[in-house]
Design an enzyme around this catalytic site. Sequence first.
Site, PDB file in Angstrom:
ATOM      1  N   CYS A 116       0.838  -1.198   0.000  1.00 49.50           N
ATOM      2  CA  CYS A 116       0.000   0.000   0.000  1.00 49.50           C
ATOM      3  C   CYS A 116       0.881   1.260   0.000  1.00 49.50           C
ATOM      4  CB  CYS A 116      -0.986  -0.046   1.170  1.00 49.50           C
ATOM      5  SG  CYS A 116      -2.349   1.125   1.009  1.00 49.50           S
ATOM      6  N   HIS A 217      -3.677  -5.066   0.573  1.00 51.28           N
ATOM      7  CA  HIS A 217      -3.075  -5.522   1.839  1.00 51.28           C
ATOM      8  C   HIS A 217      -3.140  -7.042   1.941  1.00 51.28           C
ATOM      9  CE1 HIS A 217      -2.242  -1.780   4.093  1.00 51.28           C
ATOM     10  NE2 HIS A 217      -3.202  -1.271   3.334  1.00 51.28           N
ATOM     11  N   GLU A 219      -1.569  -8.900   3.864  1.00 50.93           N
ATOM     12  CA  GLU A 219      -1.463  -9.362   5.264  1.00 50.93           C
ATOM     13  C   GLU A 219      -2.841  -9.502   5.923  1.00 50.93           C
ATOM     14  OE1 GLU A 219      -0.982  -6.355   4.264  1.00 50.93           O
ATOM     15  OE2 GLU A 219      -1.445  -4.872   5.807  1.00 50.93           O
TER      16      GLU A 219
END
Length: 247
Positions: A116, A217, A219
């Site tokens: 990001c 993202h 994660e």
Amino acid sequence: MKPTIGITCDFAAGERPPFAGEEPTLYLRARYVRAVEFHGGIPLLLPIVSRLPLIRALLERIDGLLLTGSGPDINPELYGEQPRFPFPIMSPERSQFELDLARRALRQRCPILGICGGMQLLNVVSGGTLIQDVAHEVPGALEHRQKGGELSHSVRVVRESLLYRILKRTTFKTNSFHHQAIRKVGSGFRISARSTDGVIEGIERSSGPFVLGVQWHPEYLLSQRESRTIFLAFLKAARGRGRASGD
Ligand code: MN
């Protein structure tokens, strides 16, 4: 051998997080750490320091660099523009540290994953520019600031890219928590993926070791094959690099 992954932190000088009050504070969403741990790396949080010898010393201790996202925007002045919208700006302490760190890591051929805002920083440090607000500056843009749910929009992966080589897929869905995007791609980088409205969602270094930036993202999506594959490829590159040896 588990590779050591340096992870950048965010910095607040009074405005947040709330428990810290006015005290300057480093902080980081724990998902970044968990993602590195989950995929077999040793996460190491990198403090914000200003002296170049210290930055060099930090880089000598890691095998790969994870540039994390941030709430506030990179100051548009860092890519030669005036801010056109009233969004919060990243602290100068963090942006200066990360620009110095990323510049040196690129020179040292350190494997890098930018997520990001971390991807946007990689682009800016390489001479690229950003769209300051997708909703205002990209006609017909999708909603890139998702309100809820896990996934938001699709991305299309460029066939001749590192991202395609590791994922072996041309289309899949990602989340989307950004209002800026890459405008001009930085020197030495190329586009890896776009969303269906044309917004750049991934960049990578055209040659050399693993340097990948993603606008979404991963994660947050550790049950998704594509997210896991990106982290595994990054950690594999870090493992294969051997320790930094200065520049
Ligand atoms: Mn998006």
